[in-house]
Every structure is written in structure tokens, then in C-alpha cells.
Design a protein around this motif. Structure first.
Motif, short mmCIF file in Angstrom:
data_model
loop_
_atom_site.label_atom_id
_atom_site.label_comp_id
_atom_site.label_asym_id
_atom_site.label_seq_id
_atom_site.Cartn_x
_atom_site.Cartn_y
_atom_site.Cartn_z
N LYS A 1 -11.04 -31.15 -4.19
CA LYS A 1 -11.65 -29.82 -4.31
C LYS A 1 -10.90 -28.95 -5.31
N HIS B 1 -11.59 -19.76 -3.84
CA HIS B 1 -11.55 -21.20 -3.54
C HIS B 1 -10.12 -21.73 -3.61
N ARG C 1 -8.46 -20.52 -0.48
CA ARG C 1 -8.98 -21.27 0.67
C ARG C 1 -8.31 -22.65 0.77
#
Length: 450
Positions: free
Chosen positions: A83, A168, A171
Motif C-alpha cells: 500500500k 494514507h 494511516r
């Protein structure tokens, strides 16, 4: 014959052997299953769709399943790394800015460059696959305001992309500390995150390493006080990202942060040292804990004994004394009385009958202590009846005889009401508010004249 009729007759048939109640229930269930299957034609679901439903529940490994736990941790780490690679890096962000600037659509609004939807799509095609999610009609429409040419601000769009990338990244960074892998952080998880974050924050360079544990405790308490009202011991990562606390913490990366900003930022070094310094000053016997007498000197030392009694009755104490963590909750509540979490904390203390509301008895119970302090300080006591009427007028509760926590929050007067009931200095300030405003105006006028 109808299966219900067969079942009824079968059950009505007398048996030679007397069966137990459990046996009769078992027999009834067997018969029901048999006749229900016959009625349904004993059909089997042949719908291929159900075979394609993916598995959606996976049991978490038990504590003794070390190999499975290790496998889960490694797979999560690989997932988060993947990710992370999907996010735009600095070079790709610079390239995006270059493309946006190259495809701007004139005329500019002041010094602000704009871009229309056609050029917006062209940039999206050239920016690469990582940027595809940002170049949609939905994003363009979200940023479209009142431009007569139907354009959006390039700077606003770029800031939007930067914010998304930052969210992001953060996170993913927080998820690395999510030991349970369930989307939340426990207190120890957040402590580890902040402890490892300290060296990356220039504004905390001056902190002694011996103070790190106290700083981490101070910082973590704010997150848990406001984001974990039910005291479950864990906070959703989504809630951490949605609130402004992380922004305040990461603001300490700014080497040129103003003194005023540092003083109002709970996470700054001056603020943490102030709170811890107050705690040490209150701790007269130097045992690392605060007694009720020591806490009574907090602030202007005008809080009532009745309120302090309730603090020590309701809050976590050790042999009748308060530790630093409990003290932090106390400070956060009193310094943020307008916030719902702070009002919830104080409301629980005021609700002496634990009924979920404040009535005339509760208000009188606390205000009587204010009246006693007024006598001690040589002030004329104010009538409780007048104060009670003022409180109900301010709050305007749904029930004219009861004030709930929600009533306090909705009224936007919760900070004033609670101050009146627990602190003599706060009550005096409220009672003399008109005279104080007049003095401020006179002082302002004198300054203007000079």
C-alpha cells in the motif's frame, strides 16, 4: 394430507410409554424436520452464485498459535508495504505539479492558476496510474465553486492530493503499530508510536530523554480522553485521522513554530513541561501522587471541597491518592470545558445520585459549598434560588425539572454552568461579568487615548 395435520395427529396419539419432556421435544423437532423437508421437496440449492461468495470471516490466531500469529504479522507487514508503494512519492508529486502548471487554463484569478475539465483529464492521462484515482469527475465537481469558466484552482487540487497522500501515509504508519490488526490502537500501541515519533519533531529536540516517558503519557492521554469516552482502552485509527490532534502533534515538525502556537498546542514541549511542572508543584510530600488536599491548590485554589470529594470518589485513585495519568484527565476536563468529552467527565461528578440528570437537589448540593466559601472570604452569599433559575434559563432543558448531559452540550453554556457550581473564582467572574466587561472597555479606551 397436509403435513401440519399429520404432525398434529402424530403428537396427539397417546403413547404406551410415558416419555420425558426432553424426549418429547426431541421427537417433535425430528418430526418437524422430516415433514418440513418433505414439504420443501428435499430440494437442494443449485444456485451457482452461492459458490462464488468469498470467505469473509477468518478466526484470529490464539495466543498459543505462535506460527499463525507470526504469519499474520508478516502478511500484514507485506500488505502495508504494498500500500505504501502505491502512494505518490516526492518526485511524482513534483511531476504532477509541473503537469498541472503546464496545462493551466487562462485567465488567472489574481495570482491563482486555474484548470478546466478538459485539461484536467489530459493531466490525468500523463500523470501515471498512481494518480488515476484523483482525476475523476467527482473530485473535479467537489473542488468546483463559482468560477464562471467552470474551472478549478490548481493549488486547491494539488493541496487535495497532498492531503490524501498524507492521510494514507499516516494511516499506514499507524497501522504498523496496530498489533491486533483490527483497525484500532491500544494505549501501549499509541505510546510506542509517539515515542518513536519524538526524534522526528524538531520542536521536541530540547526534551531530556528522562522526560520522554512523561511526555508520551501526557500526549497519549489527550487522544484517549477525547476519543475513548467509554474508556474501552482502544481508539479507532479512523478516529485518530479524523480529529485534529495528529495535525497538532505533527505541527511540531515546523522548526519556526511561533511561541504563541507552542503555548496553545497541548503536544508542545512548553505545554507538556507546564502540566508536569504543575503536578510536581502540587505534590508537596514528593511521593509522586496527589492527595485531595494537594489537588485543592490547583489553579486559583478556589474549587469546593464537595467537588474535590466527588473527584476522588469517581476517579481512579491509589490508596486515596491520584497519579499523573488521572491528573491529566482532570486537567484536560477543566481546560476544555466547552468540549462534550470534558462536560461528560464533569457531569458524572455532578450527578451525585447517578440518575443521568441534574435536578434542583444536585445543583443545591454543589452551590451550597460555593456559598460557604463566599462567607469564608467575606462575601455576601448569593441566593441559590436566583442561581438555580439562571442555570435553567441558560440551559433550557427539555424537561423543566431535569438537566441532562445532552441538554448541557446543546445549550453551549455547559462550561459556564459547571464553573458556577465547582469553583468560587469562576462563580465570582460570572457574577461580576458586566463590571469586568466595563473595566476592559475603559482600559481599552485609555490605551487608545495614549
Amino acid at each position: 394430507m397436509d403435513w401440519k395435520e399429520i404432525l398434529r395427529r402424530r403428537l396427539a396419539t397417546p403413547s404406551t410409554e410415558k416419555k420425558s419432556e426432553q424426549e418429547l421435544k426431541d421427537e417433535e423437532m425430528d418430526l418437524f424436520t422430516k415433514y418440513y423437508s418433505e414439504w420443501k421437496g428435499d430440494r437442494k440449492n443449485t444456485n451457482e452464485f452461492y459458490k462464488t461468495i468469498p470467505r469473509f470471516y477468518y478466526r484470529l490466531p490464539a495466543e498459543d498459535e505462535v506460527l499463525l500469529q507470526k504469519l499474520r504479522e508478516e502478511s500484514r507487514a507485506v500488505f502495508l508495504q504494498r500500500k505504501s508503494r502505491e502512494l505518490l512519492d516526492n518526485e511524482e508529486l513534483q511531476n504532477l505539479w509541473f503537469l498541472l502548471d503546464k496545462h493551466q487554463t487562462p485567465p488567472m484569478i489574481g495570482e491563482e492558476a486555474m484548470i478546466n475539465y478538459e485539461n484536467f483529464l489530459k493531466v490525468g492521462e500523463k500523470a501515471g496510474p498512481k494518480c488515476k484515482q484523483f482525476f475523476t469527475a467527482k473530485v473535479f465537481a467537489k473542488l468546483l465553486h463559482t468560477d464562471s469558466y467552470g474551472r478549478i484552482s490548481i493549488m486547491q487540487f494539488f493541496n487535495y492530493v497532498m492531503r490524501k497522500v498524507w492521510l494514507h501515509q499516516t494511516r499506514i504508519g499507524l497501522s504498523l503499530y496496530d498489533v491486533a490488526g483490527q483497525g484500532y490502537l491500544r494505549e501501549s500501541d499509541l505510546e510506542n508510536y509517539i515515542l518513536e515519533l519524538i526524534p522526528t519533531l524538531p520542536q521536541l529536540d530540547g526534551l531530556e530523554k528522562s522526560f520522554y516517558s512523561f511526555y508520551v503519557c501526557t500526549a497519549v492521554r489527550k487522544f484517549f480522553f477525547f476519543l475513548d469516552p467509554l474508556r474501552t482502552g482502544k481508539i479507532k485509527i479512523q478516529d485518530i485521522l479524523a480529529c485534529s490532534f495528529l495535525d497538532d502533534l505533527l505541527e511540531l515538525r515546523d522548526e519556526e513554530l511561533s511561541k504563541e502556537s507552542q503555548e496553545t498546542n497541548w503536544f508542545s514541549a512548553p505545554s507538556a513541561l507546564r502540566v508536569y511542572g504543575q503536578y510536581l508543584n502540587l505534590d508537596k510530600d514528593h511521593n509522586g501522587m496527589l492527595s485531595k488536599e494537594e489537588l485543592s491548590r490547583y489553579g486559583t485554589a478556589t474549587m469546593t471541597n464537595v467537588f474535590l470529594d466527588r473527584v476522588f470518589q469517581e476517579c481512579l485513585t491509589y490508596d486515596g491518592e491520584m497519579d499523573y495519568k488521572t491528573y491529566l484527565d482532570f486537567v484536560l476536563a477543566l481546560e476544555n470545558r466547552k468540549e462534550p468529552a470534558a462536560l461528560q467527565y464533569i457531569f458524572k461528578l455532578l450527578d451525585i445520585e447517578n440518575k443521568g440528570y441534574l435536578n434542583v437537589f444536585s445543583l443545591n448540593y454543589f452551590f451550597r459549598a460555593i456559598q460557604e466559601l463566599m462567607k469564608i472570604h467575606g462575601q455576601d452569599p448569593v441566593s441559590f434560588q436566583d442561581v438555580k433559575d439562571e442555570i435553567f434559563d441558560m440551559v433550557k432543558p427539555k424537561d423543566p425539572l431535569k438537566i441532562s448531559l445532552q441538554d448541557l452540550i446543546n445549550s453551549n453554556q455547559g462550561d459556564t454552568v459547571t464553573t458556577i457550581l465547582i469553583d468560587l473564582n469562576g462563580f465570582w467572574t460570572y457574577e461580576n461579568r458586566e463590571a469586568l466587561v466595563a473595566n476592559d472597555n475603559e482600559n481599552s479606551a485609555d490605551l487608545d487615548d495614549t
